[in-house]
Every structure is written in structure tokens, then in C-alpha cells.
Scaffold this motif. Structure first.
Motif, PDB file in Angstrom:
ATOM      1  N   TYR A 322       3.495  37.838  54.819  1.00  0.00           N
ATOM      2  CA  TYR A 322       2.069  38.128  54.976  1.00  0.00           C
ATOM      3  C   TYR A 322       1.447  36.992  55.786  1.00  0.00           C
ATOM      4  CZ  TYR A 322       2.873  41.469  51.209  1.00  0.00           C
ATOM      5  OH  TYR A 322       3.357  42.505  50.438  1.00  0.00           O
ATOM      6  N   ILE A 323       0.750  37.349  56.871  1.00  0.00           N
ATOM      7  CA  ILE A 323       0.088  36.339  57.703  1.00  0.00           C
ATOM      8  C   ILE A 323      -1.403  36.634  57.741  1.00  0.00           C
ATOM      9  CG2 ILE A 323      -0.095  35.344  60.011  1.00  0.00           C
ATOM     10  CD1 ILE A 323       2.849  35.774  60.392  1.00  0.00           C
ATOM     11  N   LEU A 324      -2.214  35.617  57.398  1.00  0.00           N
ATOM     12  CA  LEU A 324      -3.660  35.751  57.408  1.00  0.00           C
ATOM     13  C   LEU A 324      -4.179  35.341  58.780  1.00  0.00           C
ATOM     14  CD1 LEU A 324      -4.544  34.278  53.876  1.00  0.00           C
ATOM     15  CD2 LEU A 324      -3.669  36.551  54.513  1.00  0.00           C
ATOM     16  N   THR A 325      -5.027  36.192  59.369  1.00  0.00           N
ATOM     17  CA  THR A 325      -5.446  36.005  60.757  1.00  0.00           C
ATOM     18  C   THR A 325      -6.957  36.113  60.909  1.00  0.00           C
ATOM     19  OG1 THR A 325      -5.311  38.368  61.293  1.00  0.00           O
ATOM     20  CG2 THR A 325      -3.290  37.058  61.551  1.00  0.00           C
ATOM     21  N   SER A 326      -7.428  35.665  62.062  1.00  0.00           N
ATOM     22  CA  SER A 326      -8.820  35.859  62.471  1.00  0.00           C
ATOM     23  C   SER A 326      -8.830  36.077  63.978  1.00  0.00           C
ATOM     24  CB  SER A 326      -9.672  34.624  62.116  1.00  0.00           C
ATOM     25  OG  SER A 326      -9.391  33.552  63.006  1.00  0.00           O
ATOM     26  N   ASN A 327     -10.016  36.233  64.555  1.00  0.00           N
ATOM     27  CA  ASN A 327     -10.084  36.380  66.007  1.00  0.00           C
ATOM     28  C   ASN A 327      -9.806  35.066  66.720  1.00  0.00           C
ATOM     29  OD1 ASN A 327     -12.472  35.143  65.220  1.00  0.00           O
ATOM     30  ND2 ASN A 327     -13.788  36.358  66.543  1.00  0.00           N
ATOM     31  N   ARG A 328      -9.605  33.991  65.960  1.00  0.00           N
ATOM     32  CA  ARG A 328      -9.262  32.692  66.539  1.00  0.00           C
ATOM     33  C   ARG A 328      -7.802  32.316  66.282  1.00  0.00           C
ATOM     34  NH1 ARG A 328     -14.713  32.409  64.822  1.00  0.00           N
ATOM     35  NH2 ARG A 328     -16.060  32.100  66.657  1.00  0.00           N
ATOM     36  N   THR A 329      -7.029  33.249  65.761  1.00  0.00           N
ATOM     37  CA  THR A 329      -5.586  33.067  65.625  1.00  0.00           C
ATOM     38  C   THR A 329      -4.972  33.362  66.990  1.00  0.00           C
ATOM     39  OG1 THR A 329      -5.648  33.763  63.305  1.00  0.00           O
ATOM     40  CG2 THR A 329      -3.517  33.852  64.430  1.00  0.00           C
ATOM     41  N   ALA A 330      -4.355  32.360  67.617  1.00  0.00           N
ATOM     42  CA  ALA A 330      -3.995  32.525  69.027  1.00  0.00           C
ATOM     43  C   ALA A 330      -2.675  31.853  69.382  1.00  0.00           C
ATOM     44  CB  ALA A 330      -5.113  31.955  69.911  1.00  0.00           C
ATOM     45  N   SER A 331      -2.189  32.206  70.548  1.00  0.00           N
ATOM     46  CA  SER A 331      -1.072  31.594  71.282  1.00  0.00           C
ATOM     47  C   SER A 331       0.154  31.331  70.413  1.00  0.00           C
ATOM     48  CB  SER A 331      -1.541  30.337  72.012  1.00  0.00           C
ATOM     49  OG  SER A 331      -2.119  29.413  71.141  1.00  0.00           O
ATOM     50  N   ALA A 332       0.401  30.073  70.012  1.00  0.00           N
ATOM     51  CA  ALA A 332       1.612  29.779  69.256  1.00  0.00           C
ATOM     52  C   ALA A 332       1.629  30.521  67.922  1.00  0.00           C
ATOM     53  CB  ALA A 332       1.750  28.274  69.029  1.00  0.00           C
ATOM     54  N   SER A 333       0.456  30.797  67.345  1.00  0.00           N
ATOM     55  CA  SER A 333       0.393  31.610  66.125  1.00  0.00           C
ATOM     56  C   SER A 333       0.844  33.036  66.420  1.00  0.00           C
ATOM     57  CB  SER A 333      -1.035  31.632  65.571  1.00  0.00           C
ATOM     58  OG  SER A 333      -1.395  30.382  65.032  1.00  0.00           O
ATOM     59  N   GLU A 334       0.408  33.565  67.550  1.00  0.00           N
ATOM     60  CA  GLU A 334       0.822  34.912  67.942  1.00  0.00           C
ATOM     61  C   GLU A 334       2.294  34.942  68.339  1.00  0.00           C
ATOM     62  OE1 GLU A 334      -3.131  36.956  69.742  1.00  0.00           O
ATOM     63  OE2 GLU A 334      -2.513  35.096  70.725  1.00  0.00           O
ATOM     64  N   LEU A 335       2.784  33.834  68.852  1.00  0.00           N
ATOM     65  CA  LEU A 335       4.210  33.719  69.166  1.00  0.00           C
ATOM     66  C   LEU A 335       5.043  33.871  67.896  1.00  0.00           C
ATOM     67  CD1 LEU A 335       6.250  32.999  71.498  1.00  0.00           C
ATOM     68  CD2 LEU A 335       6.093  30.640  70.692  1.00  0.00           C
ATOM     69  N   ILE A 336       4.583  33.290  66.804  1.00  0.00           N
ATOM     70  CA  ILE A 336       5.249  33.436  65.508  1.00  0.00           C
ATOM     71  C   ILE A 336       5.299  34.909  65.102  1.00  0.00           C
ATOM     72  CG2 ILE A 336       4.905  33.075  63.022  1.00  0.00           C
ATOM     73  CD1 ILE A 336       5.954  30.585  63.984  1.00  0.00           C
ATOM     74  N   ILE A 337       4.142  35.575  65.194  1.00  0.00           N
ATOM     75  CA  ILE A 337       4.064  36.988  64.813  1.00  0.00           C
ATOM     76  C   ILE A 337       5.020  37.823  65.656  1.00  0.00           C
ATOM     77  CG2 ILE A 337       2.547  39.014  64.765  1.00  0.00           C
ATOM     78  CD1 ILE A 337       0.204  37.020  64.251  1.00  0.00           C
ATOM     79  N   ASN A 338       4.950  37.641  66.972  1.00  0.00           N
ATOM     80  CA  ASN A 338       5.774  38.435  67.884  1.00  0.00           C
ATOM     81  C   ASN A 338       7.261  38.125  67.720  1.00  0.00           C
ATOM     82  OD1 ASN A 338       5.667  40.419  70.038  1.00  0.00           O
ATOM     83  ND2 ASN A 338       6.384  38.803  71.409  1.00  0.00           N
ATOM     84  N   GLY A 339       7.590  36.838  67.542  1.00  0.00           N
ATOM     85  CA  GLY A 339       8.983  36.435  67.439  1.00  0.00           C
ATOM     86  C   GLY A 339       9.662  36.883  66.153  1.00  0.00           C
ATOM     87  N   LEU A 340       8.871  37.015  65.063  1.00  0.00           N
ATOM     88  CA  LEU A 340       9.449  37.427  63.784  1.00  0.00           C
ATOM     89  C   LEU A 340       9.547  38.940  63.636  1.00  0.00           C
ATOM     90  CD1 LEU A 340       7.804  34.937  61.241  1.00  0.00           C
ATOM     91  CD2 LEU A 340      10.194  34.960  62.011  1.00  0.00           C
ATOM     92  N   LYS A 341       8.731  39.680  64.392  1.00  0.00           N
ATOM     93  CA  LYS A 341       8.683  41.133  64.222  1.00  0.00           C
ATOM     94  C   LYS A 341      10.053  41.827  64.345  1.00  0.00           C
ATOM     95  CE  LYS A 341       3.901  42.503  65.167  1.00  0.00           C
ATOM     96  NZ  LYS A 341       3.805  43.502  64.076  1.00  0.00           N
ATOM     97  N   PRO A 342      10.943  41.418  65.247  1.00  0.00           N
ATOM     98  CA  PRO A 342      12.239  42.106  65.303  1.00  0.00           C
ATOM     99  C   PRO A 342      13.121  41.869  64.075  1.00  0.00           C
ATOM    100  CG  PRO A 342      11.763  40.987  67.376  1.00  0.00           C
ATOM    101  CD  PRO A 342      10.772  40.484  66.382  1.00  0.00           C
ATOM    102  N   TYR A 343      12.766  40.885  63.245  1.00  0.00           N
ATOM    103  CA  TYR A 343      13.634  40.489  62.140  1.00  0.00           C
ATOM    104  C   TYR A 343      13.094  40.859  60.765  1.00  0.00           C
ATOM    105  CZ  TYR A 343      15.812  37.780  65.840  1.00  0.00           C
ATOM    106  OH  TYR A 343      16.432  37.407  67.000  1.00  0.00           O
ATOM    107  N   MET A 344      11.777  41.141  60.694  1.00  0.00           N
ATOM    108  CA  MET A 344      11.202  41.401  59.376  1.00  0.00           C
ATOM    109  C   MET A 344       9.866  42.115  59.516  1.00  0.00           C
ATOM    110  SD  MET A 344      10.156  37.433  58.550  1.00  0.00           S
ATOM    111  CE  MET A 344      10.045  37.744  56.791  1.00  0.00           C
TER     112      MET A 344
END
Length: 463
Positions: A322-344
């Protein structure tokens, strides 16, 4: 000199280009190293080799122009929303590492209503060991004025400038007994050179026999200075504790995390991904066509996960984070989201993220000590292991939760809105407690002006 910015491990790949470009540089007339022209020549030399949208690089304006205007003229707007220039490279680097001259409180500016000109700053968090932590300020306090000047929609930017030196805050705090905000005694704060630890809070909750690990992480940096890995090591220790306690669920709070260094994103992802190893791809990085042509090593860059003893393995229920986000969650935070999606299963709670799938590299003029400028041009685009990079409009949450809809409770309180939503998803039961609604209109945030906000800093290949 073309491609002379690359590290020694890549020099053999570019020596031909390096030599040919020397001739070009030698043909240029001598110039005053303190002049705008000296700065602008340096800018165009960098941009003309590393800028991601090289084919759409703007036409240079006068060589004697202000460097900020010169840099802006080169950018591929509006596609490029993120390339920036700073007058002081060292200040840029310090900020990326969490070091800045400040008093230690962050806030969001709200307009009271669409028909009101009144604006207030609501404190979102107080930093440890800061001047703000030594006075009676709390998350949720509302600052009405600074040095006696009230916020309005017309002047709030100027008023915020007063925080750069010693200043007084006039503020109110919600009083539950009277169900209203009451005035608090004014406080005076003096900025200090503060080194902020991004590992803000971590804890484990046991609710309905479910163990839930919770960590708040405010920006990505390995440590407070060059070569330091203090903050990455702290994160490792947090996950080591989560693992030893056999948590069933993980909540990562990135609502205030605007980005930072890719290496720390890889570190965090390597702690979360289910049993990932150094053979599993976390992300792929694409450079411009010129770099890809000249340097074979950069044509097909794959970043793998790290081998971490503290990795949670396959212990998370439903293979979900579970990742808590806002409209200021950006760049390296989004990299985490995108990079983990294929695995979980990456389950988002909060608001739509910023939408930044491109990365920057900080550059300084190492050959001219009179040039203090630093630039952060967009140099890369990131993809996950499935070649997905389609989040320029941000990642939409699975469950919407806006801080502007409720009065703020302390971070870590199980009734705090975003955390409450996550616990409800996990346990099927909403924590009991009084929820206080309070609609307000988000205008801006102190985080918007942080150098690191909206940055994904590549720090492994180019210096």
C-alpha cells in the motif's frame, strides 16, 4: 568538449568524439570567465550533448543574456516541465541531500473558499532537531500571518519570502472542546543549516491480529553528504525490523515525497519487491539518440534490484504493498510505483501523483570556478521491466483520500485520513475515532519550492 562530462569508465567509448570536439572549443575566442557569455557557453555545451529532447532543443538567444533566460530558451516547453537552473550549484546539491537553511516546518497553503481572498498555511509536519521542533508548533496548526502580515491570494508568495530570515508566526490551533480554532501565542524562528532525515516515522500496528508495517519517507537520498549512505542504512534497519516482526502488510507513505536520487529508489524497491534479486530488472533508462549512438553502454541501460538481506520476501498478504500518495508524489516516488508493478500489486491511496517519468542529472562547471551555476536538465526517461512508462498524467489512486477534506491528525495516528483508509482496506474495519471534515482549497505548498521536488536524479552513470 563533447561528452567530456562522462565518467572515466566511459571515456574509451567517446574518445573520438572527445578529440574532434576539442578542435571546436579551441576555435572559440577567449572570453571573460566571470561573464554571462562564459556561463551560457557552458550551458549550451552541456545541453547540446545530454538534453533528452535534443532534436527539439530551442534556438540559443544572445550569448550575453541572463543565464536563466538563456537556459529557458533552450527548453522544449511544454513537454519539458522539469528542467531547471540554479544560481548556486552547491546549494542545489545540498538541497538534494536534504541540507538547507530553514526553520524546519512544512505546510500547505489553502484558500478558505472559492469566494474568499483569505489564505492560510497549514503545517503538515515538523522536522526533528529543527527550530520549529523547539517551540509549540504542531501538524494542523494554521498560520494566518508572518511578521504581522496576513496571507491573501495576492501576496502569499511575498509573505512566504519572510521565512528566509528570522520571523514570527501568528497561528491558531483547533480546540476540540470548543470545536473551533483558537489563537496561540506568537513564536519567533531563526533559520539554521538543517540536515533533514527523510526517514520520518516507522512503526508496526497490530490490528485484528494483522501486523502492519508503516513507514513515512519524505525524499530519496542515500545520506546527508557525498558518499554517505546513512539514510539508506536507516531504511535497511527499518525493514530489518519489519522482517523480524513478520509483518503481514506494508504501508509506505510517499504523500510528501517529491523525489530525489534514483539509487535510493532502487534501495527501497529492493527491500519491498517479493524476493527480488540482482537478476530482476527494476527499471530501464533511455537517453537521447546522440548519447545512445556514441556510447554503446547507454543504449540499453537496465537497473537491477539489489540483493538485500532485509527484503521482505513473499511475506506480504496478497503480494500487495500500500502506497500513500498526493499530487506532490513525484519522480523517484513514481519510479518506485512503476518499477514494482510488474512484481506485485501496488495499491495506491490518496491523490493522483504528479506524472514525471523523466530524470535529471546535476551539472556544475568544473573548469570555471567563477561560474557558480548548476543546472538540472532532463536527460533520461524511465521504463519498468515491461517497458511501461505511460504515467505522464500521474498514477490514479485505487482509493481517493485528500488531506484537504479533513482536519489534520498527527502522522501515525490510525485515524489520520490516509492511514485510516489503508488500515480499513487491510482489516475491513475502520478505526474508531472522531473524523472532523474541513473542506479547503489547495493553493500551493512549501514543498513546491524545494529543489528536490519533482526530481528524479540519476547518480550512477553521469556526473
Amino acid at each position: 568538449m563533447k561528452l567530456s562530462l562522462f565518467k572515466n569508465i566511459l571515456l574509451l567509448s567517446v574518445i573520438g568524439v572527445f578529440l574532434s570536439s576539442c578542435n571546436k572549443d579551441e576555435a572559440l575566442p577567449a572570453i571573460d570567465p566571470t561573464s554571462n557569455a562564459a556561463v551560457n557557453r557552458w550551458i549550451i555545451d552541456i545541453m547540446d550533448e545530454v538534453y533528452y529532447w535534443l532534436g527539439d532543443l530551442g534556438t540559443p538567444i544572445s550569448e550575453d543574456a541572463d543565464p536563466e533566460d538563456y537556459f529557458e530558451a533552450l527548453l522544449f516547453r511544454p513537454t519539458d516541465r522539469f528542467s531547471v537552473i540554479y544560481p548556486d550549484y552547491q546549494e542545489l546539491i545540498n538541497s538534494l541531500n536534504g541540507i538547507s537553511l530553514e526553520t524546519g516546518y512544512e505546510f500547505i497553503l489553502y484558500r478558505e473558499s472559492a469566494s474568499s481572498d483569505k489564505v492560510f498555511a497549514e503545517i503538515t509536519y515538523i522536522k526533528k532537531n529543527s527550530p520549529a521542533s523547539a517551540v509549540d508548533l504542531k501538524r494542523g496548526d494554521r498560520i494566518r500571518s508572518i511578521n504581522g502580515t496576513l496571507f491573501t491570494v495576492d501576496n502569499f508568495r511575498d509573505v512566504l519570502g519572510l521565512t528566509e530570515s528570522t520571523h514570527s508566526l501568528e497561528y491558531t490551533r483547533y480546540d476540540e472542546a470548543s470545536n473551533q480554532f483558537v489563537e496561540k501565542p506568537s513564536v519567533t524562528l531563526t533559520p539554521i543549516q538543517l540536515s533533514e532525515d527523510p526517514n520520518f516515522l516507522d512503526t508496526i500496528y497490530t490490528i485484528n491480529n494483522e501486523k502492519i508495517g508503516y513507514v513515512i519517507y519524505h525524499f530519496f537520498t542515500p545520506g546527508p553528504g557525498n558518499g554517505s549512505t546513512q539514510f539508506d542504512n536507516e531504511m535497511d534497519a527499518i525493514f530489518g525490523k519489519f522482517k523480524s516482526e513478520s509483518i503481514d502488510h506494508l504501508i509506505v507513505d510517499l504523500r510528501y515525497n517529491g523525489g530525489g536520487f534514483v539509487s535510493s529508489a532502487v534501495n527501497l524497491a529492493s527491500l519491498i519487491g517479493p524476493g527480488v534479486s540482482t537478476t530482476d530488472i527494476f527499471s530501464k533508462t533511455k537517453y537521447n539518440s546522440f548519447i545512445a549512438e556514441q556510447i554503446p553502454e547507454l543504449r540499453d541501460v537496465k537497473t537491477t534490484f539489489k540483493a538485500k538481506a532485509e527484503n521482505l520476501g513473499n511475506t506480504l498478504d496478497g503480494n500487495r504493498v500500500y502506497i500513500l500518495t498526493s499530487n506532490r508524489t513525484a519522480s523517484a516516488s513514481e519510479l518506485i510505483i512503476n518499477g514494482l508493478k510488474p512484481y506485485m500489486d501496488v495499491f495506491l491511496i490518496g491523490n493522483t501523483t504528479t506524472g514525471k517519468n523523466v530524470g535529471s542529472i546535476p551539472f556544475e562547471d568544473e573548469d570555471n570556478p567563477d561560474n557558480k551555476y548548476g543546472i538540472l536538465p532532463i536527460v533520461t526517461q524511465s521504463f519498468n521491466s515491461l517497458d511501461q512508462s505511460d504515467y505522464t498524467t500521474g498514477f490514479n489512486p485505487n482509493v481517493v483520500a485528500l488531506e484537504s477534506a479533513e482536519l489534520l491528525l498527527p502522522l501515525g495516528d490510525i485515524n489520520e485520513q490516509l492511514l485510516r483508509k489503508a488500515i480499513t482496506q487491510i482489516t475491513g474495519t475502520t478505526p474508531s475515532g472522531r473524523i472532523l471534515k474541513s473542506e479547503r482549497l489547495d493553493v500551493a505548498s512549501s514543498l513546491d519550492h524545494k529543489i528536490r521536488t519533482g526530481r528524479m536524479i540519476e547518480n550512477t552513470i553521469i556526473k
